[in-house]
Design a protein around this motif. Structure first.
Motif, PDB file in Angstrom:
ATOM      1  N   GLU A  85       0.843  -1.188   0.000  1.00 35.71           N
ATOM      2  CA  GLU A  85       0.000   0.000   0.000  1.00 35.71           C
ATOM      3  C   GLU A  85       0.887   1.249   0.000  1.00 35.71           C
ATOM      4  OE1 GLU A  85      -0.036  -2.335   2.583  1.00 35.71           O
ATOM      5  OE2 GLU A  85      -1.418  -3.647   1.456  1.00 35.71           O
ATOM      6  N   ARG A  99      -8.012  -2.582   3.400  1.00 37.34           N
ATOM      7  CA  ARG A  99      -6.907  -1.627   3.350  1.00 37.34           C
ATOM      8  C   ARG A  99      -7.226  -0.419   2.476  1.00 37.34           C
ATOM      9  NH1 ARG A  99      -3.350  -5.815   2.349  1.00 37.34           N
ATOM     10  NH2 ARG A  99      -4.197  -7.618   3.393  1.00 37.34           N
ATOM     11  N   VAL A 147      -5.460   1.669  -0.256  1.00 33.59           N
ATOM     12  CA  VAL A 147      -4.361   1.289  -1.146  1.00 33.59           C
ATOM     13  C   VAL A 147      -3.569   2.498  -1.658  1.00 33.59           C
ATOM     14  CG1 VAL A 147      -3.796   0.199  -3.370  1.00 33.59           C
ATOM     15  CG2 VAL A 147      -5.431  -0.877  -1.812  1.00 33.59           C
TER      16      VAL A 147
END
Ligand code: MD6
Ligand code: FE
Length: 160
Positions: free
Chosen positions: A82, A157, A159
């Motif tokens: 990420e 998440r 990113v």
């Protein structure tokens, strides 16, 4: 497939704007499933957990879905594909118990273990965002949530 050409024992797919993907070309996020279609939307129930525990201003870009059956395991790794590590990674465990191993930010450091059970949520954030972690094994038959058994883990998440 790992970048080294070894099949993974965990089955994976994704939801959201990006999917996490791995093959001979390396680990990366892709906007499309390898068969060409966009990834499906992140399920509302998963988003609700993110909004409650992480942020109700920024939704995750990716929900990686890991399915462990039989002897599937996941080796020690960092989540570092990420762009912005100030966002945490949120994981939700469903189904059979999984033995989560967690260490420090160097692969060579000492590690500890904890059993993750169905319904557990876990955040890697702050100093712990880049710790090494993995799943040594699951406990088959420990939960009857999933038809066909096994363990599902969702990780959300930001990113980019
Ligand atoms: C798993 N989890 O629980 C694998 N990554 O099956 C992860 O790899 C993970 O639990 C980042 C943050 C939390 C996690
Ligand atoms: Fe991870």
């Amino acid at each position: 497939m790992t970048p080294y050409g070894k099949p993974m024992s965990v089955q994976m797919t994704s939801a959201g704007k990006y999917g996490w993907f791995s093959d001979r070309g390396g680990y990366r996020y892709e906007r499309r499933h390898p068969e060409g279609q966009p990834w499906p939307p992140i399920p509302a129930a998963a988003l609700a957990v993110w909004r409650a525990l992480v942020s109700d201003e920024r939704d995750p870009d990716c929900c990686l879905v890991n399915l462990y059956r039989g002897r599937a395991r996941m080796g020690l790794h960092q989540d570092r594909d990420e762009t912005d590590f100030s966002w945490p990674v949120l994981s939700i465990s469903l189904g059979d118990d999984g033995l989560f191993r967690v260490g420090g930010t160097k692969r060579s450091g000492s590690t500890g273990s904890v059993w993750l059970r169905s319904g557990d949520a876990l955040l890697l954030r702050g100093e712990a965002r880049l710790v090494y972690h993995g799943i040594d094994r699951i406990r088959p038959g420990s939960c009857d949530l999933l038809s066909g058994g096994g363990r599902l883990n969702l990780t959300m998440r930001v990113v980019d």
